[in-house]
Design an enzyme around this catalytic site. Sequence first.
Site, PDB file in Angstrom:
ATOM      1  CE  LYS A  99      31.743  31.000  39.488  1.00  0.00           C
ATOM      2  NZ  LYS A  99      33.054  31.340  38.810  1.00  0.00           N
ATOM      3  N   GLY A 160      41.567  36.240  38.999  1.00  0.00           N
ATOM      4  CA  GLY A 160      42.698  36.367  38.027  1.00  0.00           C
ATOM      5  C   GLY A 160      43.995  36.981  38.612  1.00  0.00           C
ATOM      6  N   GLY A 188      40.858  33.452  42.559  1.00  0.00           N
ATOM      7  CA  GLY A 188      41.986  34.365  43.418  1.00  0.00           C
ATOM      8  C   GLY A 188      43.246  33.132  43.643  1.00  0.00           C
ATOM      9  CG  ASN A 209      39.520  29.695  33.544  1.00  0.00           C
ATOM     10  OD1 ASN A 209      38.391  30.059  33.187  1.00  0.00           O
ATOM     11  ND2 ASN A 209      40.490  29.325  33.001  1.00  0.00           N
ATOM     12  CB  THR A 210      43.452  32.978  35.643  1.00  0.00           C
ATOM     13  OG1 THR A 210      42.043  33.631  35.528  1.00  0.00           O
ATOM     14  CG2 THR A 210      44.464  33.769  35.077  1.00  0.00           C
TER      15      THR A 210
END
Length: 260
Positions: A99, A160, A188, A209-210
């Site tokens: 990535k 994030g 996002g 992720n976040t």
Amino acid sequence: MSDPVTFYGTEVSSRLMLGTSQYPSPAVLAEAFRRSGAGIATVSVRREAGGSRAGADFWRLISDLGVKVLPNTAGCHSAREAITTAQMARELFDTDWIKLEVIGNADTLQPDPFALLDAAKSLTAEGFKVFPYMTEDLILAEKLLAAGCEVLMPWGAPIGTGLGLNNRYGLRSLRAHFPEVPLVIDAGLGLPSQAADAMELGFDAVLLNTAVAKAGDPAAMAEGFALALKAGRLGYLADPMEPRDMAAPSTPVLGKAFLS
């Protein structure tokens, strides 16, 4: 319902991709992956401490997840830095998937399109299978595909932020221009409904992720995203009705009793 997706000729069992940073504990990370059914784990090379004990423990945890590993070049700010990091990742994780992130702005974490393209050209020439993190720019998309990328990863919003799909017009245009290219919303997203929105637009997968790692209950949030992806994908495949300005009765009026 199994709904696999294919990247670079490799079939992946789930359309949900999860990051592996910021979780409160390794046990919580593992439970989030279990409940989500995610098929790919993204791993920052900077977290893997080479041959150290901490690095070995982390790699053992990722291996035990039983999913495809997608190393990333998170935190890189130049093409040269990203290329070097990708080469390290191939050695560490024994994969040619990468990535590719090349950050151009420290506040928005927006990718640098020029450095991204330069790095993509070099890495594909070295045999890497590149997953480029990009904005929803059609010209950049065309150039990345011409450079040898077979997957594109446009952002939904800055990393994030949890803002969802900031530019629906741009994302819809990207999907329409490249109907056969696997497109992954990367960054996002903050809520399962936003992931469903992305799938309803016809995107092939999402990367999170976040939103999961920082939730009060990461495992529950991971499962919520997994269910949302399935709902959104089913909605897209079902050929939904077009929105309209005027109301239309859903109950037929034929045979209705009228008072005189």
